[in-house]
Write a protein that holds these residues in place. Structure first.
Motif, PDB file in Angstrom:
ATOM      1  N   LYS A   1       0.823  -1.228   0.000  1.00  0.00           N
ATOM      2  CA  LYS A   1       0.000   0.000   0.000  1.00  0.00           C
ATOM      3  C   LYS A   1       0.846   1.263   0.000  1.00  0.00           C
ATOM      4  O   LYS A   1       0.343   2.365  -0.153  1.00  0.00           O
ATOM      5  CB  LYS A   1      -0.892   0.015   1.236  1.00  0.00           C
ATOM      6  CG  LYS A   1      -2.042  -0.958   1.153  1.00  0.00           C
ATOM      7  CD  LYS A   1      -3.044  -0.660   2.244  1.00  0.00           C
ATOM      8  CE  LYS A   1      -4.179  -1.653   2.224  1.00  0.00           C
ATOM      9  NZ  LYS A   1      -4.841  -1.750   3.534  1.00  0.00           N
TER      10      LYS A   1
ATOM     11  N   MET B   1      -2.478  12.966   1.827  1.00  0.00           N
ATOM     12  CA  MET B   1      -3.621  12.170   1.389  1.00  0.00           C
ATOM     13  C   MET B   1      -4.601  12.929   0.513  1.00  0.00           C
ATOM     14  O   MET B   1      -5.375  12.340  -0.209  1.00  0.00           O
ATOM     15  CB  MET B   1      -4.360  11.636   2.606  1.00  0.00           C
ATOM     16  CG  MET B   1      -3.483  10.640   3.321  1.00  0.00           C
ATOM     17  SD  MET B   1      -4.251  10.071   4.788  1.00  0.00           S
ATOM     18  CE  MET B   1      -3.094   8.797   5.224  1.00  0.00           C
TER      19      MET B   1
ATOM     20  N   GLN C   1      -0.582  15.965   9.319  1.00  0.00           N
ATOM     21  CA  GLN C   1      -1.180  14.642   9.411  1.00  0.00           C
ATOM     22  C   GLN C   1      -0.530  13.857  10.552  1.00  0.00           C
ATOM     23  O   GLN C   1       0.661  13.601  10.517  1.00  0.00           O
ATOM     24  CB  GLN C   1      -0.997  13.893   8.088  1.00  0.00           C
ATOM     25  CG  GLN C   1      -1.526  12.470   8.086  1.00  0.00           C
ATOM     26  CD  GLN C   1      -3.032  12.382   8.297  1.00  0.00           C
ATOM     27  OE1 GLN C   1      -3.801  13.036   7.615  1.00  0.00           O
ATOM     28  NE2 GLN C   1      -3.459  11.575   9.274  1.00  0.00           N
TER      29      GLN C   1
ATOM     30  N   VAL D   1       0.172  10.466  12.754  1.00  0.00           N
ATOM     31  CA  VAL D   1       0.144   9.016  12.579  1.00  0.00           C
ATOM     32  C   VAL D   1       0.809   8.382  13.797  1.00  0.00           C
ATOM     33  O   VAL D   1       1.758   8.917  14.349  1.00  0.00           O
ATOM     34  CB  VAL D   1       0.825   8.571  11.267  1.00  0.00           C
ATOM     35  CG1 VAL D   1       2.258   9.031  11.178  1.00  0.00           C
ATOM     36  CG2 VAL D   1       0.746   7.056  11.095  1.00  0.00           C
TER      37      VAL D   1
ATOM     38  N   LYS E   1     -12.091  17.442  11.761  1.00  0.00           N
ATOM     39  CA  LYS E   1     -12.422  16.907  10.450  1.00  0.00           C
ATOM     40  C   LYS E   1     -13.927  16.740  10.420  1.00  0.00           C
ATOM     41  O   LYS E   1     -14.545  16.524  11.461  1.00  0.00           O
ATOM     42  CB  LYS E   1     -11.751  15.543  10.302  1.00  0.00           C
ATOM     43  CG  LYS E   1     -11.805  14.988   8.906  1.00  0.00           C
ATOM     44  CD  LYS E   1     -10.904  13.772   8.800  1.00  0.00           C
ATOM     45  CE  LYS E   1     -11.730  12.540   8.552  1.00  0.00           C
ATOM     46  NZ  LYS E   1     -10.912  11.342   8.466  1.00  0.00           N
TER      47      LYS E   1
ATOM     48  N   SER F   1     -17.055  14.527   8.831  1.00  0.00           N
ATOM     49  CA  SER F   1     -17.452  13.367   8.050  1.00  0.00           C
ATOM     50  C   SER F   1     -18.968  13.377   7.952  1.00  0.00           C
ATOM     51  O   SER F   1     -19.660  13.603   8.950  1.00  0.00           O
ATOM     52  CB  SER F   1     -16.933  12.096   8.741  1.00  0.00           C
ATOM     53  OG  SER F   1     -17.917  11.093   8.762  1.00  0.00           O
TER      54      SER F   1
ATOM     55  N   PHE G   1      -4.739   7.254  14.845  1.00  0.00           N
ATOM     56  CA  PHE G   1      -4.474   7.373  13.407  1.00  0.00           C
ATOM     57  C   PHE G   1      -3.390   6.382  13.015  1.00  0.00           C
ATOM     58  O   PHE G   1      -2.341   6.339  13.627  1.00  0.00           O
ATOM     59  CB  PHE G   1      -3.999   8.786  13.074  1.00  0.00           C
ATOM     60  CG  PHE G   1      -4.979   9.839  13.433  1.00  0.00           C
ATOM     61  CD1 PHE G   1      -6.083  10.064  12.631  1.00  0.00           C
ATOM     62  CD2 PHE G   1      -4.831  10.600  14.584  1.00  0.00           C
ATOM     63  CE1 PHE G   1      -7.009  11.036  12.955  1.00  0.00           C
ATOM     64  CE2 PHE G   1      -5.748  11.575  14.929  1.00  0.00           C
ATOM     65  CZ  PHE G   1      -6.841  11.795  14.108  1.00  0.00           C
ATOM     66  N   SER G   2      -3.685   5.641  11.953  1.00  0.00           N
ATOM     67  CA  SER G   2      -2.714   4.600  11.625  1.00  0.00           C
ATOM     68  C   SER G   2      -2.294   4.586  10.151  1.00  0.00           C
ATOM     69  O   SER G   2      -1.891   3.552   9.685  1.00  0.00           O
ATOM     70  CB  SER G   2      -3.296   3.235  12.002  1.00  0.00           C
ATOM     71  OG  SER G   2      -2.316   2.254  11.834  1.00  0.00           O
TER      72      SER G   2
ATOM     73  N   GLU H   1      -4.996   5.939   8.897  1.00  0.00           N
ATOM     74  CA  GLU H   1      -6.462   5.921   8.837  1.00  0.00           C
ATOM     75  C   GLU H   1      -6.988   5.739  10.269  1.00  0.00           C
ATOM     76  O   GLU H   1      -6.232   5.334  11.157  1.00  0.00           O
ATOM     77  CB  GLU H   1      -6.967   4.828   7.881  1.00  0.00           C
ATOM     78  CG  GLU H   1      -6.873   3.407   8.375  1.00  0.00           C
ATOM     79  CD  GLU H   1      -5.472   2.811   8.320  1.00  0.00           C
ATOM     80  OE1 GLU H   1      -5.344   1.610   8.574  1.00  0.00           O
ATOM     81  OE2 GLU H   1      -4.487   3.547   8.075  1.00  0.00           O
ATOM     82  N   GLN H   2      -8.265   6.052  10.474  1.00  0.00           N
ATOM     83  CA  GLN H   2      -8.788   5.987  11.835  1.00  0.00           C
ATOM     84  C   GLN H   2      -8.977   4.539  12.271  1.00  0.00           C
ATOM     85  O   GLN H   2      -9.639   3.774  11.590  1.00  0.00           O
ATOM     86  CB  GLN H   2     -10.130   6.696  11.912  1.00  0.00           C
ATOM     87  CG  GLN H   2     -10.026   8.192  11.671  1.00  0.00           C
ATOM     88  CD  GLN H   2     -11.385   8.845  11.658  1.00  0.00           C
ATOM     89  OE1 GLN H   2     -12.371   8.268  12.079  1.00  0.00           O
ATOM     90  NE2 GLN H   2     -11.452  10.053  11.162  1.00  0.00           N
TER      91      GLN H   2
END
Ligand SMILES: Nc1nc2c(ncn2[C@@H]2O[C@H](COP(=O)(O)OP(=O)(O)OP(=O)(O)O)[C@@H](O)[C@H]2O)c(=O)[nH]1
Ligand SMILES: [Mg+2]
Length: 629
Positions: free
Chosen positions: A37, A45, A59, A61, A230, A232, A271-272, A274-275
């Motif tokens: 990936k 992103m 960002q 992580v 953020k 959503s 955060f990885s 992604e959440q």
């Protein structure tokens, strides 16, 4: 949770010095992102970040690092990945091993996004100050270093891009020693491209950056700093937090200390990048909280989240940055888009609190918003995001700075939109913002720089030698002049070797006037500008010429004029488009053609009477860009 096993840090640097690429290697070494990936600048992103190759948003992580990880074989690395993915339930087990939780925040390097850097810095204990081995210390290096120091962070000076054939490692070390006053041996060397030195850097992070501290003991003493938001559609507002004290889980009764807004979180996680939902977020950690709140604007960054029942004192929070340029945004087509634009700006402001906006009405343009931005790139990015993410086509007025007007009747006013700048006769005095500027430039180019500074009305202060053959110039100038193509000119006279950073200073008296652009005898408010009186003739000619080149031809002749101080200073005519209205007639009777021509003529006259020139959306954008450069 053992605080000793947590390290929070950010990577800070001048633009393009390799922050995001270095982060890539860290993500790999810690198996945070699977190999298949992985892509370059993984943490960039946003589509726009990838297209432009720059970071716009910070960002965070979270990485799990075993100092001996590189010595374990591939199979174990895969195990580690599985282990990581199962993490929510197994936190305690991790710490039986020699694992560390490293919370990294990658930051943007462009000055327009420095508010992101300042917020990221407050969530961590240390920063990697990255300096490109091929470029050396640059102007923005000084600015971000100052920010980190002001926040009492541990700084790990690090040279990047050591693999490059152009790397000047020893010289750049000299510069860093001079800048920070550190010992030469403290400076680390890495290549984000080859990965050289990155593992060593991770080990040094563990050694040099202290683990987080807690102030209030006990799981129920809740306190978290909100450093980002953020939105959503599905989950509503998600806050990015650095937990200071206590243990945050879902279903707690929480409140924002300053805004007093209350909520019950439906999820917490890390955060990885992604959440990844987790059972809890504890002291020292960086993660997110899903608030479920749908309405933006209730709470702002810098606010503290605490317990509703047992609140703790609020954290100091953030300074709101002062906008540098202003432009008005109006929906191009229908006023229905106005409410859409309002929602869109509210959403964008959540993830970009440096954006400011206020409703504004203009006779010709309808209802819109006057918006403040941290620079031209910021403005461009916001307009682009409104277009891509919210499908909005906008009329963008020519960007301008703000002016303080003292009227002849003694009243004072701040003007943000050039088309509302008063006529000369009404003004007793105009004041404009100045900036403090730092330029780092090789000495060979000083000869070219000086005349340019003179033309931009700069007042030169202290100049120091820096490193081998470079100078640091400190100067002050009107913001208006900085916005007048200064960056591009500097780049071109220095062959790209100069760098610049600036901050807002005070207001000083200015000699400026409003320049209007008329299309078919009507002022187009979006094109009005405030320009220096001594340059008004030149600016009028340039603007008319530019618009003449950009504006699509109409069915009738269109006059384009530049007007200031009650006089037309420049005028050009855009010839009519000859539309072939008879093309479909095949041979035959000429009188039929004559009829159609007569009809067309009548139509043109009507159009002209209405004076309605259709100015498409991209013309405004093109004018905006060309007047800024
Ligand atoms: N040779 C070499 N090039 C590198 C290295 N690290 C980054 N680069 C290149 O430098 C450019 C900028 O890299 P980024 O990682 O995007 O830099 P950045 O500091 O994140 O940039 P901003 O976020 O926009 O401030 C890219 O073209 C990278 O390929 C390195 O270690 N060696
Ligand atoms: Mg980056």
């Amino acid at each position: 949770m053992r605080l000793e096993n947590i390290r929070n840090f950010s990577i800070i640097a001048h633009i393009d010095h390799g922050k995001s690429t270095l982060a890539d290697r860290m993500l790999e070494i810690t198996s945070t992102v699977e190999k298949r990936k992985m892509r370059e600048q993984f943490l960039d992103m946003m589509e726009l970040e990838r297209e432009r190759g720059i970071t716009i948003k910070m960002q965070p992580v979270r990485m799990i690092y075993h100092p001996q990880m590189q010595n374990v074989n591939i199979k174990d690395q895969n195990d580690n990945l599985k282990f990581k993915n199962n993490l929510p339930q197994r936190d305690t087990e991790i710490f039986n091993f020699d694992f560390y939780i490293l919370n990294l925040i990658d930051t943007p390097g462009h000055i327009d996004f420095s508010y992101e850097v300042s917020r990221a810095i407050k969530a961590v204990e240390g920063s990697i100050l990255l300096v490109d081995a091929t470029q050396g210390v640059q102007a923005q290096t000084l600015t971000v270093l100052q920010m980190a120091r002001d926040n009492g962070l541990v700084i790990i000076p690090t040279i990047s891009k050591i693999d490059s054939p152009l790397a000047r490692i020893e010289e750049v070390k000299d510069e860093i020693v001079k800048l920070i006053g550190c010992r030469r041996e403290e400076i680390l060397e890495v290549s984000g491209k080859t990965g050289q030195g990155v593992e060593n850097l991770l080990n040094e992070i563990i050694k040099r950056i202290p683990p987080p501290k807690i102030e209030f003991e006990g799981d129920e003493s809740l306190r978290a700093l909100v450093f980002d938001f953020k939105y959503s559609n599905h989950q509503g507002i998600i806050v990015y937090v650095r937990i200071l004290d206590g243990k945050f889980t879902k279903n707690l009764d929480l409140e924002f200390s300053v805004s007093k807004e209350t909520f019950i979180p439906s999820e917490v996680g890390v955060f990885s990048p992604e959440q990844i939902p987790r059972e809890s977020l504890e002291s020292g950690e960086i993660g997110y909280i899903v608030t479920g709140i749908k309405k933006p604007g209730l709470a702002s960054v810098g606010d503290t989240i605490t317990s509703k029942l047992k609140p703790l004192p609020a954290l100091p929070g953030y300074m709101t940055p002062r906008p540098v340029v202003w432009a008005s945004l109006y929906p191009e087509e229908s006023q229905d888009d106005f409410s859409q634009l309002k929602i869109a700006l509210g959403r964008l402001k959540l993830s970009d609190p440096s954006l400011s906006f206020e409703e504004e009405t203009s006779g010709a343009l309808g209802r819109g918003f006057r918006c403040g931005f941290l620079g031209m790139l910021h403005l461009e990015i916001i307009v682009e995001r409104l277009h891509r993410e919210f499908n909005l086509n906008l009329v963008v007025t020519t960007p301008s700075i703000n002016y303080k007007i003292v009227y002849t009747n003694g009243k004072e006013d701040m003007i943000y939109s050039p088309h509302t700048f008063p006529d000369d006769g009404l003004i007793a005095k105009v004041l404009e913002p100045w900036v403090k500027v730092k330029i780092i430039i090789p000495m060979d180019y000083l000869g070219l720089l000086m005349p340019m500074l003179f033309l931009h009305e700069a007042v030169i202060g202290e100049t120091e030698n820096f490193g081998g053959n470079r100078s640091v110039l400190n100067l002050e100038m009107p913001l208006r002049e900085l916005m007048r193509n200064f960056f591009d000119e500097l780049k071109s006279i220095s062959s790209g070797y100069a760098s610049i950073s600036y901050k807002m200073s005070d207001f000083r008296e200015a000699d400026v006037v409003r320049l209007d652009i008329l299309v078919a005898d009507e002022v187009v408010p979006a094109f009005s500008r405030v320009v220096s009186r001594r340059r008004v003739q030149e600016e009028a000619e340039n603007s008319v010429e530019k618009l003449h080149n950009i504006l699509p031809r109409q069915l009738f002749v269109v006059k384009i004029q530049g007007k200031a101080l009650g006089r037309i200073l420049s005028s050009q005519s855009l010839s009519a488009l000859k539309k072939d209205v008879t093309g479909y007639l095949y041979g035959g009777d000429r009188t039929r053609k004559m009829k159609l021509w007569a009809k067309q003529k009548k139509g043109k006259k009507k159009l002209k009477e209405r004076g309605k020139v259709n100015i498409p959306h991209d013309v405004f954008l093109k004018m905006m860009k060309s007047s800024a450069d």
